[in-house]
Design an enzyme around this catalytic site. Structure first.
Site, PDB file in Angstrom:
ATOM      1  N   GLU A 258       0.888  -1.167   0.000  1.00 22.58           N
ATOM      2  CA  GLU A 258       0.000   0.000   0.000  1.00 22.58           C
ATOM      3  C   GLU A 258       0.921   1.211   0.000  1.00 22.58           C
ATOM      4  O   GLU A 258       1.573   1.495   1.005  1.00 22.58           O
ATOM      5  CB  GLU A 258      -0.866   0.020   1.270  1.00 22.58           C
ATOM      6  CG  GLU A 258      -1.786  -1.176   1.409  1.00 22.58           C
ATOM      7  CD  GLU A 258      -2.943  -1.159   0.430  1.00 22.58           C
ATOM      8  OE1 GLU A 258      -3.184  -0.117  -0.203  1.00 22.58           O
ATOM      9  OE2 GLU A 258      -3.590  -2.206   0.294  1.00 22.58           O
ATOM     10  N   CYS A 297      -3.302   8.408   3.522  1.00 19.31           N
ATOM     11  CA  CYS A 297      -2.971   7.930   2.177  1.00 19.31           C
ATOM     12  C   CYS A 297      -4.142   8.116   1.229  1.00 19.31           C
ATOM     13  O   CYS A 297      -3.968   8.192   0.027  1.00 19.31           O
ATOM     14  CB  CYS A 297      -2.585   6.464   2.247  1.00 19.31           C
ATOM     15  SG  CYS A 297      -3.829   5.491   3.094  1.00 19.31           S
TER      16      CYS A 297
HETATM   17  P1  NAP Z   1       8.256   4.990   4.620  1.00 23.35           P
HETATM   18  O1  NAP Z   1       9.321   5.957   4.920  1.00 23.35           O
HETATM   19  O2  NAP Z   1       8.309   4.257   3.334  1.00 23.35           O
HETATM   20  O3  NAP Z   1       8.233   3.987   5.851  1.00 23.35           O
HETATM   21  C1  NAP Z   1       7.278   2.968   5.939  1.00 23.35           C
HETATM   22  C2  NAP Z   1       7.822   1.846   6.800  1.00 23.35           C
HETATM   23  O4  NAP Z   1       8.904   1.201   6.131  1.00 23.35           O
HETATM   24  C3  NAP Z   1       8.367   2.293   8.145  1.00 23.35           C
HETATM   25  O5  NAP Z   1       8.041   1.326   9.116  1.00 23.35           O
HETATM   26  C4  NAP Z   1       9.869   2.330   7.901  1.00 23.35           C
HETATM   27  O6  NAP Z   1      10.618   2.190   9.080  1.00 23.35           O
HETATM   28  C5  NAP Z   1      10.040   1.124   7.000  1.00 23.35           C
HETATM   29  N1  NAP Z   1      11.247   1.103   6.193  1.00 23.35           N
HETATM   30  C6  NAP Z   1      12.016   2.159   5.802  1.00 23.35           C
HETATM   31  N2  NAP Z   1      13.042   1.711   5.038  1.00 23.35           N
HETATM   32  C7  NAP Z   1      12.903   0.371   4.952  1.00 23.35           C
HETATM   33  C8  NAP Z   1      13.663  -0.666   4.312  1.00 23.35           C
HETATM   34  N3  NAP Z   1      14.746  -0.388   3.588  1.00 23.35           N
HETATM   35  N4  NAP Z   1      13.248  -1.940   4.447  1.00 23.35           N
HETATM   36  C9  NAP Z   1      12.145  -2.248   5.168  1.00 23.35           C
HETATM   37  N5  NAP Z   1      11.409  -1.309   5.794  1.00 23.35           N
HETATM   38  C10 NAP Z   1      11.775  -0.020   5.684  1.00 23.35           C
HETATM   39  O7  NAP Z   1       6.813   5.658   4.658  1.00 23.35           O
HETATM   40  P2  NAP Z   1       6.224   6.634   5.762  1.00 23.35           P
HETATM   41  O8  NAP Z   1       6.931   7.932   5.583  1.00 23.35           O
HETATM   42  O9  NAP Z   1       6.193   5.998   7.094  1.00 23.35           O
HETATM   43  O10 NAP Z   1       4.704   6.751   5.285  1.00 23.35           O
HETATM   44  C11 NAP Z   1       4.215   7.755   4.431  1.00 23.35           C
HETATM   45  C12 NAP Z   1       3.801   7.163   3.116  1.00 23.35           C
HETATM   46  O11 NAP Z   1       2.945   6.047   3.342  1.00 23.35           O
HETATM   47  C13 NAP Z   1       2.996   8.119   2.261  1.00 23.35           C
HETATM   48  O12 NAP Z   1       3.520   8.132   0.968  1.00 23.35           O
HETATM   49  C14 NAP Z   1       1.594   7.518   2.246  1.00 23.35           C
HETATM   50  O13 NAP Z   1       0.867   7.765   1.067  1.00 23.35           O
HETATM   51  C15 NAP Z   1       1.855   6.080   2.445  1.00 23.35           C
HETATM   52  N6  NAP Z   1       0.710   5.444   3.063  1.00 23.35           N
HETATM   53  C16 NAP Z   1      -0.043   4.590   2.321  1.00 23.35           C
HETATM   54  C17 NAP Z   1      -1.134   3.971   2.885  1.00 23.35           C
HETATM   55  C18 NAP Z   1      -1.987   3.024   2.095  1.00 23.35           C
HETATM   56  O14 NAP Z   1      -2.786   2.313   2.686  1.00 23.35           O
HETATM   57  N7  NAP Z   1      -1.867   2.974   0.791  1.00 23.35           N
HETATM   58  C19 NAP Z   1      -1.452   4.188   4.227  1.00 23.35           C
HETATM   59  C20 NAP Z   1      -0.662   5.066   4.958  1.00 23.35           C
HETATM   60  C21 NAP Z   1       0.437   5.677   4.364  1.00 23.35           C
HETATM   61  P3  NAP Z   1      11.233   3.500   9.822  1.00 23.35           P
HETATM   62  O15 NAP Z   1      10.078   4.341  10.220  1.00 23.35           O
HETATM   63  O16 NAP Z   1      11.946   2.933  10.989  1.00 23.35           O
HETATM   64  O17 NAP Z   1      12.117   4.159   8.819  1.00 23.35           O
END
Ligand code: NAP
Length: 523
Positions: A258, A297
């Site tokens: 997602e 999101c």
């Molecule tokens: P993110 O930076 O991609 O982080 C998401 C998760 O991935 C966090 O738990 C992060 O851990 C982890 N992560 C980071 N690098 C990783 C790696 N190399 N390998 C495995 N895991 C890793 O996203 P975010 O900033 O938290 O969220 C914002 C984004 O999420 C927005 O773009 C939004 O649109 C999207 N979103 C989508 C939905 C949906 O249902 N489609 C829902 C909510 C949000 P750390 O925090 O420890 O870095």
């Protein structure tokens, strides 16, 4: 004085990381709250424990028994609701009604799956469709069944829904009989950790059924094995890393993504400035821009209106936004709190600057002072952008600014509107505002292939609808293309991800025995 280091519940016991950890902050006051770390924790042990102990114990239960466990989780979470609101205020900077979207949204979703799951009763497998004859003699037939996968479900979650993000995934996973390991986003991991702690302390799940690991994501994907699944929510960039990991590409670990999404709202061509459809669009845009400070999101990022209504829409949306008071969520007069962190604030401001290369500011709430919060807090007020030349835009259809920001765009024909909506390259949701059911049906059919959900609003459902951005457990959540290509929820459809479908070909006598253990999924 240092803040507490939150322990991880992993391999059936509480384990504290071996380093000082990463601090979590109050985004309004800037104070440090707690720290998280999983340094030095044996990941292989925790995954094996969940897979072997948790999975075995869950699969020994029927769907009905697992549904009863979900109902008990609901009771546990309800008993600690006040503490969750306090954590959300402090760590996510949200006002109570925005914390409710995350906390009460989770409890509602769990309750929904508890009820749906109860109807599956004593069954331990699912019967998929009818038997099909394989030979002239009807004694040899095939029956498709679904059984829970014998692995773990790893959830890597986003910062914006530390509560709902866990439970909307865990409810169908646990109901399916699959143990859960959740890795919350670091910035807001506290609420997830606390909820897992309360559920573990209450002893409502078998050992190994639910684990939480906070802090670094390093090495988690390396633990996955062939029958495990991973469900990721977050940015498209991290999604790419997950999808290209060898567990997914070489071992076919099932992967649900997602990711980000440029969701749209569409006003029908026949609408006028004094129509109810127009008012409904305006109200929903304002709600979507301000709920959780636009950190959803599913939030409306692009607004499409007939060209003749561009100025009227800009004025109406701006007028409503001007009533949104922004600042410290503890203040009673504040309607919208902060972004979750300084990093998010910097990212939203950078994104705004990027969008402004192609759009003008139509309304900017940042010209007013924040209430009970200073300019150094992570508060950002709503900003409405607009362009009169949206067909020529590129950035506006490509950059998701994860905050209280949306862009208004006029269209000259409905086909042009559909084409621009599709330039989002696949989104979670599009809402349509019309008083003509025939147009609504045509728009829904047209937009369905590029969206996981079409939210079709007319005056007769004005006071009934669940909202553009609200993800309800009975409806599908996810979206094609850029939105990640994933599917979640959708009632009991969500169980598919945690089950394996198998065709059993055999004698009807054996198939009768199999049928006695199963039930059909009532979709
Ligand atoms: P993110 O930076 O991609 O982080 C998401 C998760 O991935 C966090 O738990 C992060 O851990 C982890 N992560 C980071 N690098 C990783 C790696 N190399 N390998 C495995 N895991 C890793 O996203 P975010 O900033 O938290 O969220 C914002 C984004 O999420 C927005 O773009 C939004 O649109 C999207 N979103 C989508 C939905 C949906 O249902 N489609 C829902 C909510 C949000 P750390 O925090 O420890 O870095």
């Amino acid at each position: 004085m240092s803040t507490p280091l939150l322990p991880n519940f992993f391999a059936g016991r509480w384990q504290t990381g071996s380093c000082t950890g990463t601090p979590l902050f109050d985004p309004v006051l800037g104070t440090e709250l707690v720290r998280v770390s999983n340094a030095g924790i044996d990941l292989a042990e925790g995954f094996a424990f969940a897979r072997e102990q948790g999975g075995k114990a869950l699969r020994a239960m029927s769907y009905g028994q697992r549904a009863a466990a979900l109902a008990k989780i609901v009771e546990v979470l309800q008993a600690h609701r006040d503490a969750y609101y306090d954590i959300a205020t402090a760590n996510s900077g949200t006002v109570a009604k925005d914390s409710a979207v995350d906390i009460d949204g989770a409890i509602f979703t769990l309750g929904y799956y508890a009820k749906q799951g109860a109807a599956l009763g004593d069954a331990t497998l699912l019967l998929d469709g009818e038997r099909i004859r394989m030979a002239k003699d009807p004694a040899f037939q095939t029956q498709h069944i679904q059984v829970p996968t014998q692995g773990v479900a790893l959830f890597i979650n986003a910062f914006n829904f530390p509560s709902w993000g866990l439970w909307e995934k865990a409810a169908p996973a646990l109901l399916s009989g699959v143990p859960v390991i959740v890795k919350p986003a670091t910035a807001t991991a506290w609420l997830t950790q606390r909820m897992v702690k309360d559920v573990v302390d209450a002893g409502v799940l078998p050992a190994g059924a639910l684990s939480v690991i906070c802090g670094s994501s390093a090495g988690l994907m390396d633990q996955l094995q062939a029958f495990d699944v991973v469900s990721f929510t977050g940015s498209a960039d991290t999604g790419k890393i997950i999808r290209s990991h060898r567990a997914v590409s070489e071992m076919s670990v099932r992967c649900n993504i997602e990711a980000d999404s440029l969701n749209s709202a569409l006003l029908a061509p026949s609408a006028t400035a004094d129509s109810q459809a127009f008012q409904l669009l305006v109200s929903e845009v304002v709600r979507e821009m301000t709920v959780k400070s636009g950190q959803k999101c599913t939030a409306i990022r692009r607004i499409f209106v007939p060209r003749a209504l561009y100025k009227a829409a800009a004025l109406a949306i701006g007028a409503k936004l001007s009533k949104t008071t922004v600042g410290n969520p503890r203040s009673e007069t504040v309607r919208m709190g902060a972004l979750v962190s300084q990093e998010q604030k910097a990212s939203v401001l950078a994104g705004l600057a990027q969008l402004q290369t192609e759009a003008q500011v139509l309304f900017d709430g940042n010209t007013s002072a924040f209430i009970d919060a200073d300019a150094n807090s992570a508060c950002v007020a709503p900003v409405l952008l607009g362009t009169e030349q949206p067909m020529a835009a590129r950035v506006l259809h490509a950059v998701e600014v994860f905050g209280p920001v949306s862009t208004l765009m006029p269209y000259d024909s409905i086909d042009e509107a559909y084409a621009m909506i599709r330039r989002g390259e696949g989104s979670l949701v599009c809402s349509v505002y019309s008083e003509d059911p025939a147009f609504t049906a045509q728009a829904a059919a047209e937009l369905a292939s590029s969206h996981g959900r079409v939210h079709a609003i007319s005056p007769d459902v004005a006071s009934l609808h669940s909202g553009h951005g609200n993800v309800m457990p009975m409806s599908l959540h996810g979206g094609p293309g850029r939105a990640g290509g994933g599917e979640e929820l959708g009632g009991l459809r969500a169980l598919n991800f945690y089950h394996r479908r198998t065709a059993v070909q055999g004698s009807v006598l054996a198939l009768d025995q199999l049928a006695a253990r199963g039930c059909k999924l009532p979709l």
